[in-house]
Write a protein that holds these residues in place. Sequence first.
Motif, PDB file in Angstrom:
ATOM      1  N   GLU A 281      -2.767  48.937 -21.345  1.00 27.37           N
ATOM      2  CA  GLU A 281      -1.827  48.336 -20.400  1.00 27.37           C
ATOM      3  C   GLU A 281      -0.494  48.052 -21.100  1.00 27.37           C
ATOM      4  O   GLU A 281       0.587  48.286 -20.533  1.00 27.37           O
ATOM      5  N   VAL A 284       1.391  51.138 -21.239  1.00 25.85           N
ATOM      6  CA  VAL A 284       2.064  51.490 -19.970  1.00 25.85           C
ATOM      7  C   VAL A 284       3.395  50.756 -19.869  1.00 25.85           C
ATOM      8  O   VAL A 284       4.427  51.351 -19.524  1.00 25.85           O
ATOM      9  N   PHE A 285       3.371  49.471 -20.201  1.00 25.94           N
ATOM     10  CA  PHE A 285       4.604  48.685 -20.126  1.00 25.94           C
ATOM     11  C   PHE A 285       5.668  49.251 -21.068  1.00 25.94           C
ATOM     12  O   PHE A 285       6.839  49.370 -20.707  1.00 25.94           O
ATOM     13  N   VAL A 286       5.229  49.593 -22.286  1.00 28.22           N
ATOM     14  CA  VAL A 286       6.190  50.141 -23.252  1.00 28.22           C
ATOM     15  C   VAL A 286       6.712  51.485 -22.739  1.00 28.22           C
ATOM     16  O   VAL A 286       7.911  51.775 -22.811  1.00 28.22           O
ATOM     17  N   ALA A 287       5.800  52.300 -22.206  1.00 30.43           N
ATOM     18  CA  ALA A 287       6.201  53.614 -21.709  1.00 30.43           C
ATOM     19  C   ALA A 287       7.205  53.503 -20.561  1.00 30.43           C
ATOM     20  O   ALA A 287       8.045  54.377 -20.374  1.00 30.43           O
ATOM     21  N   LEU A 288       7.109  52.408 -19.819  1.00 27.75           N
ATOM     22  CA  LEU A 288       8.059  52.223 -18.715  1.00 27.75           C
ATOM     23  C   LEU A 288       9.381  51.640 -19.196  1.00 27.75           C
ATOM     24  O   LEU A 288      10.290  51.427 -18.402  1.00 27.75           O
ATOM     25  N   GLY A 289       9.445  51.360 -20.492  1.00 27.57           N
ATOM     26  CA  GLY A 289      10.712  50.878 -21.063  1.00 27.57           C
ATOM     27  C   GLY A 289      10.900  49.381 -20.936  1.00 27.57           C
ATOM     28  O   GLY A 289      12.002  48.870 -21.127  1.00 27.57           O
ATOM     29  N   ILE A 290       9.820  48.669 -20.600  1.00 27.42           N
ATOM     30  CA  ILE A 290       9.942  47.209 -20.489  1.00 27.42           C
ATOM     31  C   ILE A 290      10.127  46.638 -21.901  1.00 27.42           C
ATOM     32  O   ILE A 290       9.379  46.997 -22.810  1.00 27.42           O
ATOM     33  N   ASP A 365       3.215  53.564 -31.666  1.00 28.21           N
ATOM     34  CA  ASP A 365       3.754  54.536 -30.721  1.00 28.21           C
ATOM     35  C   ASP A 365       3.068  54.360 -29.373  1.00 28.21           C
ATOM     36  O   ASP A 365       1.833  54.346 -29.303  1.00 28.21           O
ATOM     37  N   PRO A 366       3.844  54.235 -28.290  1.00 32.23           N
ATOM     38  CA  PRO A 366       3.209  54.084 -26.970  1.00 32.23           C
ATOM     39  C   PRO A 366       2.256  55.232 -26.663  1.00 32.23           C
ATOM     40  O   PRO A 366       1.250  55.041 -25.972  1.00 32.23           O
ATOM     41  N   ALA A 367       2.567  56.408 -27.189  1.00 38.71           N
ATOM     42  CA  ALA A 367       1.699  57.567 -26.928  1.00 38.71           C
ATOM     43  C   ALA A 367       0.287  57.306 -27.433  1.00 38.71           C
ATOM     44  O   ALA A 367      -0.697  57.671 -26.784  1.00 38.71           O
ATOM     45  N   LEU A 370      -1.440  54.851 -25.062  1.00 40.57           N
ATOM     46  CA  LEU A 370      -1.842  55.502 -23.813  1.00 40.57           C
ATOM     47  C   LEU A 370      -3.046  56.408 -24.050  1.00 40.57           C
ATOM     48  O   LEU A 370      -3.911  56.543 -23.186  1.00 40.57           O
ATOM     49  N   ARG A 371      -3.083  56.998 -25.241  1.00 39.89           N
ATOM     50  CA  ARG A 371      -4.209  57.867 -25.551  1.00 39.89           C
ATOM     51  C   ARG A 371      -5.509  57.052 -25.574  1.00 39.89           C
ATOM     52  O   ARG A 371      -6.567  57.548 -25.202  1.00 39.89           O
ATOM     53  N   ALA A 373      -6.320  54.769 -23.665  1.00 38.13           N
ATOM     54  CA  ALA A 373      -6.794  54.589 -22.293  1.00 38.13           C
ATOM     55  C   ALA A 373      -7.600  55.782 -21.828  1.00 38.13           C
ATOM     56  O   ALA A 373      -8.435  55.667 -20.925  1.00 38.13           O
TER      57      ALA A 373
END
Lengths: 375, 218
Positions: A281, A284-290, A365-367, A370-371, A373
């Motif tokens: 989660e 996801v927030f980091v990936a959305l640039g928050i 790294d957000p990647a 996310l991986r 998940a």
Amino acid sequence: MILREVQRSKLNTALCFCVILLATGLLIVMMTVSASSVDATRVYMKNMGFNLLITPENADPAQYQALDFTNADMPEENVDKLANSTVLAQHFVGKYQQTIQINGKTVVLTGVRAEKTTIGRPKKPMPTAYEVPPNQAYIGSAAAKSLNAAAGGMLNILGRDFEVGKILKARGAIPEDIRVFIQLSEAQTLLDAEGKINAIDALACQCPIDTEEIAAALRASIDEVLPGVQVEPYTDILTARHKQRDMMKRFEMFAVAIMLAASATAIWGLTYLNVRNRRPELGVFVALGIPGPRIALLFVGKVLLFSVTGSVAGCASGYMLAPAFVVTKIILLPSLSDIISIAVAAPVVAVIFSIPPIVAGLLQDPADLLREATQ
Amino acid sequence: MIKFENVCKHYRKNGNIIPALDNVSFEIPAGQLALVRGPSGSGKTTMINLAAGLCRQTKGSITIGDMSLDNLPPNERAKRRTSDIAVVFQLFHLVPYLSALENVLLPTLAASRENADERARMLLDELGLSERLTHFPDEMSAGERQRCALARALFNEPEIILADEPTGNLDPESAEKVLRQIDQAKQRGATVLLVSHQPIDHIHPDMILEMDRGNIIE
């Protein structure tokens, strides 16, 4: 959003809440049990009686043990000198004692002065310090049996009549059970020893030194005030008191330290896992640039929510339930400031412990997050 | 514009170096749509992650729009994902405890926007989710979730859309809706990097990049 997350993860949140509640509640219970036990030990030890006998410079201890108290005395004001000093003792009872015959029976006539405590430190009198009213006598159990005396009756002591005010409980110790206590001034008159005493009972304080060194330290400290007097500790009582209280203090420290460590570990484990499990989660927030601080606030907010409510509930329930776990008569609950400290410390600890996994997640790294998940 | 110049990305696993991308170069001009195809493990997702600034390349240079990502610190890359880069993930990555509408509004946590609620509702409506505004992800089908994720990606009207297998888990009807929206974004001027290992209908890429084992083969 925090409340939404809480709604969706009721079980997890309830678990976190319960751990904080248990940790703070048990800590308060443990503090109460420990403090009450330590205090009860102090009282029990005090009830064992005086642990220090101060006798005149020329007193012969062997003769004293043989109940021969003649030929040695010291001024009565020695009691005041001790009470006004900073010696390592408190609770002073000056007495003048003499072995006499009453109705053909041997007793130890003991004139006692009302107990003096160290100046400026009012204390409850020792249970074995008797404040005998004028014209009355308190009689030790063995002496009472021998003299066939009963409370309310009269007893003639060296030609003067005294009312038997009280028959004392058997102590099982010589000469305590054959003592006849009267007021010091009355004893001094009867025994022609105005202004004199021949013993001072005292209670050595709980000195922060090794048992072996206590007697020497006491002697040195009393010698500074009353040079030359003899100081004889009742070693068994002194040592038992010291060791028992020392043991209880250690137990209290150990128990509270263990409980603190266990509470902190539980809080650490749970808050860490709570954040660790939400890493995807976080990704996801980091990936959305928050922004990181905003994300951290969301995660810390939840930790704060369950830790503040948990610690307040824990402190309250611990405070209410603690008396049920105390086996001693006197219950010493933690002070309000201690409780507030615990209530504040638990959320602070929880937040501090939650920060490393949050920061670690934000720095990763957000990647990768996310991986996780997808795995 | 999306430009990769000699980009390598290596992962370390159990002490071994695994090359995910190996010296990849390409350029997608602004406003064009590139379709990236290739088998699993060929480096497609890595390419998307690099273009989104979700990870850093081991070597080479990446330019998105008019800005190089190479030396941008994480917070600056995050800002770009807020303003002009949008990512659509194969696994949607919706926040499970937020409703469809709230998920679409998530980018407002990074930067507020006027009429945000109105825009989110409009996007969901365009994607056929007007009946699902208050539904949570686990109350929606895979197609609905992907459309919700797409609405979230399009919320800030990004210049760059990076879509990683957006139809991979969808039925044909849902896939068509998603692709049509991506195509519409392209028509509005967005540059699109679309990864798919399936045949794509309803969309006409300007260029196709075939990948295999971390390389572009044609």
